[in-house]
Design a protein around this motif. Structure first.
Motif, short mmCIF file in Angstrom:
data_model
loop_
_atom_site.label_atom_id
_atom_site.label_comp_id
_atom_site.label_asym_id
_atom_site.label_seq_id
_atom_site.Cartn_x
_atom_site.Cartn_y
_atom_site.Cartn_z
N HIS A 91 -7.33 -10.68 -4.23
CA HIS A 91 -6.38 -9.64 -3.34
C HIS A 91 -5.58 -10.57 -2.44
O HIS A 91 -4.61 -10.40 -1.87
CB HIS A 91 -7.00 -8.36 -2.73
N GLN A 92 -6.47 -11.35 -1.82
CA GLN A 92 -6.14 -12.48 -0.72
C GLN A 92 -5.03 -13.07 -1.52
O GLN A 92 -3.63 -13.41 -0.55
CB GLN A 92 -7.13 -13.09 -0.01
N LYS A 93 -5.06 -13.72 -2.48
CA LYS A 93 -4.17 -14.53 -3.09
C LYS A 93 -2.87 -14.08 -3.29
O LYS A 93 -1.70 -14.36 -3.13
CB LYS A 93 -4.66 -15.30 -4.51
N ARG A 94 -2.95 -12.73 -3.86
CA ARG A 94 -1.93 -11.92 -4.38
C ARG A 94 -1.01 -11.78 -3.20
O ARG A 94 -0.03 -11.20 -3.00
CB ARG A 94 -2.36 -10.46 -5.17
N MET A 95 -1.84 -11.23 -1.99
CA MET A 95 -1.02 -10.87 -0.77
C MET A 95 -0.03 -12.03 -0.14
O MET A 95 0.94 -11.90 0.18
CB MET A 95 -2.17 -10.61 0.33
N LEU A 96 -0.49 -13.33 -0.19
CA LEU A 96 0.01 -14.32 0.16
C LEU A 96 1.53 -14.42 -0.80
O LEU A 96 2.53 -14.97 -0.30
CB LEU A 96 -0.66 -15.68 0.02
N LEU A 97 1.38 -14.16 -2.05
CA LEU A 97 2.62 -14.13 -2.95
C LEU A 97 3.72 -13.20 -2.54
O LEU A 97 4.73 -13.20 -2.81
CB LEU A 97 2.06 -14.09 -4.19
N LEU A 98 3.02 -11.98 -1.91
CA LEU A 98 3.96 -11.00 -1.72
C LEU A 98 4.68 -10.95 -0.11
O LEU A 98 5.57 -10.36 0.17
CB LEU A 98 3.19 -9.64 -1.79
N LEU A 99 3.97 -11.88 0.66
CA LEU A 99 4.52 -11.97 2.09
C LEU A 99 5.97 -12.08 2.26
O LEU A 99 6.68 -11.78 3.35
CB LEU A 99 3.51 -12.69 2.90
N PRO A 100 6.57 -13.08 1.44
CA PRO A 100 7.98 -13.43 1.39
C PRO A 100 8.88 -12.16 1.41
O PRO A 100 9.75 -12.11 2.21
CB PRO A 100 8.36 -14.72 0.64
N LEU A 115 5.75 -3.54 -2.22
CA LEU A 115 4.78 -2.70 -1.71
C LEU A 115 3.92 -2.06 -3.01
O LEU A 115 3.00 -1.79 -2.94
CB LEU A 115 5.29 -1.74 -0.82
N SER A 116 4.93 -1.77 -3.94
CA SER A 116 4.54 -1.16 -4.78
C SER A 116 3.71 -1.72 -5.73
O SER A 116 2.44 -1.51 -6.44
CB SER A 116 5.66 -0.59 -5.89
N ARG A 117 3.89 -3.21 -5.87
CA ARG A 117 3.02 -4.20 -6.48
C ARG A 117 1.87 -4.34 -5.86
O ARG A 117 0.67 -4.49 -6.70
CB ARG A 117 3.67 -5.51 -6.84
N TRP A 118 1.62 -4.22 -4.62
CA TRP A 118 0.49 -4.38 -3.73
C TRP A 118 -0.56 -3.32 -3.98
O TRP A 118 -1.61 -3.35 -4.12
CB TRP A 118 0.78 -4.60 -2.25
N LEU A 119 0.03 -2.04 -3.94
CA LEU A 119 -0.61 -0.76 -4.09
C LEU A 119 -1.20 -0.64 -5.32
O LEU A 119 -2.24 -0.12 -5.73
CB LEU A 119 0.02 0.39 -3.64
N ALA A 155 -10.05 2.01 -1.78
CA ALA A 155 -8.91 1.10 -1.62
C ALA A 155 -8.66 0.61 -0.04
O ALA A 155 -8.35 -0.47 0.23
CB ALA A 155 -7.70 1.56 -2.19
N LEU A 156 -8.79 1.74 0.66
CA LEU A 156 -8.30 1.47 2.28
C LEU A 156 -9.50 0.66 2.59
O LEU A 156 -9.18 -0.31 3.55
CB LEU A 156 -8.40 3.00 2.77
N SER A 157 -10.76 0.76 2.36
CA SER A 157 -11.84 -0.22 2.85
C SER A 157 -11.55 -1.46 2.37
O SER A 157 -11.62 -2.57 3.31
CB SER A 157 -13.03 0.42 2.53
N THR A 158 -11.05 -1.78 1.21
CA THR A 158 -10.85 -2.99 0.66
C THR A 158 -9.90 -3.84 1.38
O THR A 158 -9.63 -4.98 1.88
CB THR A 158 -10.76 -3.19 -0.89
N MET A 159 -8.66 -3.17 1.56
CA MET A 159 -7.42 -3.50 2.05
C MET A 159 -7.61 -3.92 3.58
O MET A 159 -7.27 -4.99 3.87
CB MET A 159 -6.37 -2.36 2.09
N GLU A 160 -8.38 -3.05 4.27
CA GLU A 160 -8.68 -3.52 5.61
C GLU A 160 -9.44 -4.89 5.93
O GLU A 160 -9.25 -5.66 6.62
CB GLU A 160 -9.71 -2.43 6.51
N ARG A 161 -10.48 -4.97 4.94
CA ARG A 161 -11.01 -6.43 4.73
C ARG A 161 -10.13 -7.61 4.51
O ARG A 161 -10.47 -8.64 4.94
CB ARG A 161 -12.34 -6.33 3.72
N VAL A 162 -9.41 -7.23 3.37
CA VAL A 162 -8.61 -8.17 3.01
C VAL A 162 -7.52 -8.71 4.33
O VAL A 162 -7.14 -9.90 4.49
CB VAL A 162 -7.59 -7.96 1.91
N PHE A 163 -6.89 -7.86 4.99
CA PHE A 163 -5.98 -8.10 6.07
C PHE A 163 -6.90 -8.86 7.22
O PHE A 163 -6.46 -9.84 7.85
CB PHE A 163 -5.56 -6.79 7.04
#
Length: 493
Positions: A91-100, A115-119, A155-163
């Motif tokens: 999830h962290q690697k995917r997040m870096l690709l979506l940040l731009p 955002l759709s791809r992230w969720l 999902a919310l718990s995991t997102m919070e950890r990733v951020f």
């Protein structure tokens, strides 16, 4: 009137079929091994109420004007979400690709797609299709609501950890973009909470609200501190509004639960006196309420409202929301008592109440419910079961045994009168046995105790009659021992 000898020790059964919980431990209400066996007429898991709820009245209207987006959003959630959420690094690697896509130069279309791809990566992309005002009037599949809430919370718990874990490793520009992604994510995730809060009052809605309250109250403030969102930030404002809506919704449902117990279950009475399906449903439901005991205390048991009966469905001075469970069990027992009046056959009402009281105690003592019930709770119901047994014997067997003394008429010295009296007794005995063989006492230990009580009140009276009247010839198959064997076949259903 017969003297129904009932020892309370006969009612307090052990682990061989009763409700003694000494070996069951304090397992989670959701565990499948902590429930009672099916011998008490109810299923073995805390969540078995879900299968019974298919008979529940559907809440909300069955509007034919449902939009296609609502129908699409009700597609079942994949069971794979639990596996998807475990890979934090992915999830962290995917997040870096979506940040731009969340930089200041990116367009709205790019942000929406990202955002759709992230969720979707967390298997909660369906939150984007939700609209509280559109869903509030729909009849939502109850089980799907539960699945979505569980997927959302994980999902919310995991997102919070990733951020949180990746926050310190980013550049300033990436941190800004990450804050935008987090804000968009939070706004999207809050849609489900708002939708659930807007649904019509129902038992399943209360469980969903309790499931959501703690995640919303914990995860979103963490994100606010992480990204320095002030009280006036859009996400902070929306979070506070959502929490208020959840509390209000939970309290409305809490008030309504008594009405649901009384009227929202099909009260078709079992004609064999067995455990009513509503007992398994509601006792499982109460256990699921305790699965969210933190939410139950904070949402339904606010100390500020403890003295205001209009502000909380709880009794003042009780242990927060946990006292609501005790009150609801009492309400269930009262309804069972009221509905039992429909069973007009002598003694059947008492058998019905005995079965159902035993099932309630058994399920409570073999679950976490026992931790939140008053100390005298079990003793009161044991005495009540003793009363049901005595009432059953008096209603069903006292009239049978009374035939041996002429039903209160003066004794006759004429042998013919004695033979007629015995014939009348046999006829009444057969009628009672034929009817009560079809009655059901699902628990084998309880069934054995009830048979023993019947035998101890009927057989000795019959034996004394035969001893006092040796001139009466006993027909084949009518010895005291054979009568006792006949009574041992009662309650097989």
């Amino acid at each position: 009137m017969l003297h129904a000898r009932v020892n309370i020790a006969d009612v307090r059964f052990g682990n061989d079929g009763g409700y003694d919980s000494s070996s069951s431990g304090g397992s989670s209400p959701a565990s499948s091994h902590s429930g009672p066996s099916e011998s008490d007429g109810s299923s073995s898991t805390a969540d078995e109420f879900c299968s019974d709820l298919r008979e529940f009245r559907r809440h909300g209207s069955n509007s034919s004007s449902s939009s296609s987006s609502v129908s699409d959003s009700l597609r079942p959630v994949s069971d794979s979400f639990a596996c998807v959420l475990d890979d934090i690094d992915k999830h962290q690697k995917r997040m870096l690709l979506l940040l731009p896509a969340f930089s200041s130069s990116a367009g709205a279309g790019a942000r929406a797609d990202a955002l759709s791809r992230w969720l979707v990566g967390f298997d909660v992309g369906w939150v984007l299709d939700m609209d509280a005002s559109g869903w509030a009037g729909e009849s939502l599949p109850r089980r799907e609501v539960g699945r979505r809430v569980r997927a959302w919370a994980q999902a919310l718990s995991t997102m919070e950890r990733v951020f949180r874990l990746r926050h310190r490793e980013l550049t300033a520009a990436q941190v800004t973009a990450l804050g935008e992604l987090a804000a968009a994510t939070a706004s999207a995730m809050l849609k489900l909470a708002s939708t659930v809060a807007a649904l019509g009052s129902s038992p399943s809605k209360l469980l969903a609200v309790l499931d959501m309250y703690v995640p919303v109250s914990e995860a979103f403030p963490v994100l606010g501190r992480l990204f320095s969102w002030g009280p006036s930030h859009a996400v902070s404002v929306a979070t506070e509004a959502t929490l208020t809506d959840l509390v209000d919704a939970a309290r409305r449902c809490g008030y309504d639960l008594r009405a649901f117990i009384r009227s929202h279950y099909p009260w078709r009475m079992p004609q064999g006196g067995e455990v009513h399906p509503c007992v398994g449903f509601w006792m499982g439901y109460f256990r699921c309420m305790l699965r969210n005991r933190i939410s139950l205390c904070f949402v339904l048991g606010s100390e500020d409202d403890a003295g205001d009966p209009d502000a909380s469905p709880l009794s003042p001075g009780a242990e927060g929301g946990l006292s609501l469970v005790t009150e609801l069990i009492l309400c269930l027992e009262d309804v069972l008592e009221e509905k039992s009046a429909a069973l007009a056959f002598p003694g059947l009402r008492q058998v019905f109440m005995l079965n159902n009281t035993f099932a309630i105690v058994r399920r409570a003592m073999r679950s976490d419910l026992k931790l939140f019930l008053p100390p005298e709770w079990v003793r009161v119901r044991e005495e009540r079961m003793k009363g049901y047994m005595m009432g059953y014997v008096d209603a069903s067997w006292a009239p049978v045994v009374s035939r041996l003394d002429g039903g209160g008429t003066k004794p006759s010295a004429v042998l013919r009168r004695r033979i007629n009296r015995l014939s009348t007794f046999y006829s009444a005995l057969e009628n009672a046995c034929v009817a009560q063989r079809r009655w059901k006492v699902p628990n084998p230990v309880l069934r054995g105790v009830l048979r023993k009580i019947v035998s101890e009140n009927v057989v000795p009276a019959y034996r004394r009659y035969l001893e006092d009247h040796p001139e009466v010839e006993v027909a084949a198959g009518r010895t005291a021992e054979e009568l006792e064997q006949q009574l041992s076949e009662l309650f097989e259903g």
